[in-house]
Design a protein around this motif. Structure first.
Motif, short mmCIF file in Angstrom:
data_model
loop_
_atom_site.label_atom_id
_atom_site.label_comp_id
_atom_site.label_asym_id
_atom_site.label_seq_id
_atom_site.Cartn_x
_atom_site.Cartn_y
_atom_site.Cartn_z
N GLY A 39 -45.06 2.67 49.60
CA GLY A 39 -43.80 2.56 49.90
C GLY A 39 -43.24 1.10 50.36
O GLY A 39 -42.87 0.57 51.24
N HIS A 42 -41.66 -2.15 45.67
CA HIS A 42 -41.57 -1.73 44.10
C HIS A 42 -41.76 -0.31 44.06
O HIS A 42 -40.91 0.22 43.39
N VAL A 62 -44.77 8.28 48.91
CA VAL A 62 -45.92 8.45 49.83
C VAL A 62 -46.44 7.09 50.25
O VAL A 62 -46.73 6.40 49.40
N ASN A 75 -43.95 -11.43 52.56
CA ASN A 75 -43.89 -12.66 51.43
C ASN A 75 -42.88 -13.55 52.01
O ASN A 75 -42.18 -13.40 52.92
N ALA A 236 -49.78 -2.56 45.34
CA ALA A 236 -49.83 -3.70 45.14
C ALA A 236 -51.38 -4.21 45.64
O ALA A 236 -52.22 -3.86 44.58
N ALA A 259 -49.06 -17.16 54.76
CA ALA A 259 -47.81 -17.90 54.89
C ALA A 259 -47.73 -18.33 56.32
O ALA A 259 -48.17 -17.74 57.13
N TRP A 334 -49.51 -15.56 58.90
CA TRP A 334 -50.25 -14.45 58.57
C TRP A 334 -50.76 -14.23 57.21
O TRP A 334 -50.44 -15.25 56.47
N PHE A 367 -42.42 -10.24 44.69
CA PHE A 367 -41.31 -10.04 45.47
C PHE A 367 -40.16 -10.10 44.55
O PHE A 367 -39.23 -9.15 44.53
C1 LIG Z 1 -48.03 -14.45 51.98
C2 LIG Z 1 -47.37 -13.92 50.87
C3 LIG Z 1 -46.19 -14.67 50.10
C4 LIG Z 1 -45.43 -14.08 49.06
N1 LIG Z 1 -44.54 -14.79 48.70
C5 LIG Z 1 -43.73 -14.54 47.88
C6 LIG Z 1 -42.73 -15.03 47.14
O1 LIG Z 1 -42.23 -16.21 47.79
N2 LIG Z 1 -41.89 -14.58 46.08
C7 LIG Z 1 -42.38 -13.52 45.40
O2 LIG Z 1 -41.96 -13.13 44.25
N3 LIG Z 1 -43.45 -12.91 45.94
C8 LIG Z 1 -44.33 -13.30 46.92
N4 LIG Z 1 -45.38 -12.77 47.47
C9 LIG Z 1 -45.94 -11.35 46.38
C10 LIG Z 1 -45.18 -10.12 46.86
O3 LIG Z 1 -44.88 -10.09 48.18
C11 LIG Z 1 -45.70 -8.91 46.29
O4 LIG Z 1 -46.12 -9.09 45.13
C12 LIG Z 1 -44.83 -7.67 46.45
O5 LIG Z 1 -44.45 -7.23 47.72
C13 LIG Z 1 -45.76 -6.59 45.99
O6 LIG Z 1 -44.86 -5.40 45.77
P1 LIG Z 1 -44.67 -4.43 47.08
O7 LIG Z 1 -43.28 -5.00 47.73
O8 LIG Z 1 -44.46 -2.95 46.38
O9 LIG Z 1 -46.02 -4.54 47.82
P2 LIG Z 1 -46.30 -3.74 49.35
O10 LIG Z 1 -45.25 -3.98 50.19
O11 LIG Z 1 -47.62 -4.46 49.44
O12 LIG Z 1 -46.56 -2.19 48.89
C14 LIG Z 1 -47.61 -1.46 48.51
C15 LIG Z 1 -47.66 -0.43 49.65
O13 LIG Z 1 -48.65 0.59 49.40
C16 LIG Z 1 -48.99 1.33 50.31
N5 LIG Z 1 -50.35 1.73 50.26
C17 LIG Z 1 -51.66 1.20 50.04
N6 LIG Z 1 -52.69 2.17 49.85
C18 LIG Z 1 -52.07 3.11 49.98
C19 LIG Z 1 -52.46 4.51 49.96
N7 LIG Z 1 -53.76 4.81 49.64
N8 LIG Z 1 -51.70 5.59 50.09
C20 LIG Z 1 -50.46 5.27 50.34
N9 LIG Z 1 -49.84 4.14 50.56
C21 LIG Z 1 -50.59 3.09 50.18
C22 LIG Z 1 -49.14 -0.05 51.43
O14 LIG Z 1 -49.30 0.46 52.92
C23 LIG Z 1 -48.06 -0.69 51.20
O15 LIG Z 1 -46.68 -0.47 51.92
C24 LIG Z 1 -46.03 -13.13 48.35
C25 LIG Z 1 -47.13 -12.29 49.02
C26 LIG Z 1 -47.84 -12.74 49.95
C27 LIG Z 1 -48.96 -11.91 50.76
#
Ligand SMILES: Cc1cc2nc3c(=O)[nH]c(=O)nc-3n(C[C@H](O)[C@H](O)[C@H](O)COP(=O)(O)OP(=O)(O)OC[C@H]3O[C@@H](n4cnc5c(N)ncnc54)[C@H](O)[C@@H]3O)c2cc1C
Lengths: 416, 93
Positions: A39, A42, A62, A75, A236, A259, A334, A367
């Motif tokens: 969640g 993406h 989930v 991020n 991710a 960051a 962090w 992001f």
């Molecule tokens: C410090 C930092 C700075 C960044 N800056 C940028 C930026 O400026 N611009 C940009 O484009 N991108 C940036 N990124 C990258 C971007 O944040 C990620 O590529 C993007 O958020 C990934 O997609 P998401 O939001 O779905 O990931 P997430 O929010 O990580 O979602 C994945 C989810 O899966 C869940 N999960 C994991 N394992 C399980 C499991 N077994 N069962 C159920 N759930 C599970 C996790 O708890 C999490 O909530 C940055 C990343 C970081 C760490």
């Protein structure tokens, strides 16, 4: 509940009694058509576009913790479509177009702010490379401007233009780039998906997949088995350890990216500035904090925190570029888990297991991809065909020799 | 992170460059059947475990030796380090 200016005024005058929770907290059902694992931005965007475009499907998201507790909430919120390669750029430009309409589409203030991004130029060679990139951006419709030193100086007078090692000679600007409020994006998609019938199930960790005869039947979770015709994994930084439960090895290493944010200051930085040569980039949040970062730490990590050498490297870059930053106090730092791939580009694809789909390998830049990744992953999950802007994001591109390597550094994840 | 170099004692990890999973020492046999697929896995796929990881660090700003460091990727705790040259190249682990 619909958000509007009128509603805000009405609630202000009537004691704020009419606000409702943005989404339900349902218990998992026995079975869904599609279960999305993860969640983050993406996963929730995928559910939103599935529900919006393919409304008859029963969908659940989930999440092992609370939504947005991963990278989506960690991020530095930069959104841009300034890539070079044909496999990438049309995808990111679709994402930018979806950002531009996101608040209307979700009826939620995600604070999309197109204040522009400037990549600084220090050498003639870099200017040539950025001119080429700018041309690719213009071909894709993203728009680009090559700035002279004087133009950069007018916009960003506080930079150190005469640093002996990296004097500033100009910049490549994408005026449509900018930032968005990361939590707002998560909440907007969650609310929109929930309103269209998607079950968002928090505190529910996927611990395994039930796979029989090469076909996925559902997911084992900390809250019991949930049946699914199709499972879409979008976790991710956790991609490696989650897909290992389905017996898959990925072209991915998990790394930590840090960051930082300073105390709140008056508006000083108009947009996003990247100082690639010095491993530093910065923008200013709407609250006034300077939000900045640099490179990944560079070793495999699932720790969600980094080490001090990178802190030093990032602030050195900051001091070299804009010495005034030395007067600001650091409020917080962090780390987040990033899924670094072998060519630095993402994967949105089916797997060798029927009914199991994967969205990941977003490196440090997923992001900005949130809307288009959700849109394209929803398209793949519903139709079994890749969306036309995501046809290059396949697992088999490595063995076929069709890597999408923007930096040209090869199969070495910590260099992308 | 401090890496316990077998010859030099505790060294700052900043003196090293990181390559990745120590399984990279097990290069496939190019003459074997199915070598192309084996090389593809070797170059592109990783176990990427959450937990104990054996990995290659190069002491670039030190004695320029390759170490196999055992480290927990969930805590960054370093559990040991060996000279890669002491490990038998190509031996099944
Ligand atoms: C410090 C930092 C700075 C960044 N800056 C940028 C930026 O400026 N611009 C940009 O484009 N991108 C940036 N990124 C990258 C971007 O944040 C990620 O590529 C993007 O958020 C990934 O997609 P998401 O939001 O779905 O990931 P997430 O929010 O990580 O979602 C994945 C989810 O899966 C869940 N999960 C994991 N394992 C399980 C499991 N077994 N069962 C159920 N759930 C599970 C996790 O708890 C999490 O909530 C940055 C990343 C970081 C760490």
């Amino acid at each position: 509940m619909k958000f509007s200016g009128f509603k805000v005024v009405k609630e202000a005058l009537t004691g704020h009694k009419g606000w409702a929770p943005l989404w339900r907290n349902p218990a998992p059902k026995a079975e869904y058509d599609i279960v999305i694992v993860g969640g983050g931005g993406h996963g929730l965007a995928t559910a939103f576009y599935l529900a919006k475009t393919f409304g008859e499907l029963k969908v659940a998201v989930v999440e092992k913790g609370w939504i947005g507790s991963g990278n989506a909430g960690r991020n530095t919120t930069i959104i841009r479509s300034n890539y070079l390669l044909p496999g990438n750029q049309p995808f990111y430009e679709l994402s930018m177009k979806l950002w531009e309409n996101l608040e209307q589409e979700t009826n939620f203030n995600s604070m999309v702010s197109q204040r522009g991004i400037i990549n600084l130029i220090h050498t003639d060679g870099q200017r040539d490379a950025y001119r080429r990139r700018g041309n690719a951006m213009m071909i894709s419709g993203a728009g680009a401007r090559l700035l002279s030193r004087d133009e950069v100086k007018q916009m960003l007078p506080f930079l150190n233009f005469d640093n002996a090692r990296f004097p500033i000679k100009g910049g490549l600007m994408q005026p449509r780039a900018g930032t968005a409020r990361h939590d707002g994006v998560v909440w907007g998609y969650a609310r929109g998906a929930d309103a269209r019938g998607v079950d968002i199930i928090q505190n529910c960790e996927v611990t395994g997949f039930r796979i029989e005869n090469g076909k996925v039947l559902g997911v084992e979770t900390s809250r019991g088995f949930i049946g699914a015709k199709k499972v879409g994994v979008s976790v991710a930084g956790s991609s490696g350890r989650v897909m290992a439960k389905a017996g898959m090895r990925l072209p991915i290493e998990s790394h930590v990216l840090q960051a930082f944010v300073s105390e709140g200051l008056k508006p000083t930085i108009p947009g996003v500035i990247t100082f690639g040569a010095g491993h530093f980039y910065v923008s200013q949040s709407d609250k006034g904090g300077l939000v900045f970062g640099g490179d990944i730490d560079g070793y495999n990590s699932y720790a969600q925190r980094g080490n001090l050498p990178v802190v030093e490297d990032v602030v050195e870059g900051g001091m070299a570029l804009m010495p005034m930053i030395g007067r600001a106090r650091l409020l917080r730092g962090w780390g987040g888990l990033v899924d670094m791939s072998m060519d630095g580009s993402p994967i949105i694809d089916k797997t060798g297991i029927e009914g199991l789909y994967f969205n990941g390998a977003w490196n440090y830049g997923g992001f900005k991809a949130t809307p288009a990744a959700g849109y394209c992953f929803a398209h793949l999950l519903a139709t079994d065909h890749p969306h036309e802007v995501a046809t290059a994001f396949r697992f088999d591109r490595f063995e076929r020799g069709y890597v999408i390597d923007e930096k040209g550094v090869g199969a070495q994840p910590n260099l992308h | 992170m401090l890496i316990p170099h077998p010859l030099l004692g505790l060294r700052d990890s900043q003196e090293f460059t990181y390559l990745g999973d120590a399984a990279l020492m097990q290069r496939p046999d190019p003459a074997a059947d199915g070598a192309e697929a084996a090389f593809c896995d070797y170059v592109f796929l990783r176990d990427n475990p959450a937990g104990v990881h054996r990995e290659l660090w190069f002491h670039e700003q030190g004695d320029r030796s390759w170490l196999v460091v055992t480290r927990d990727t969930t805590t960054h705790e370093i559990l040991g380090a060996e000279l890669a040259s002491n490990l038998k190249l190509g031996a099944a682990q």
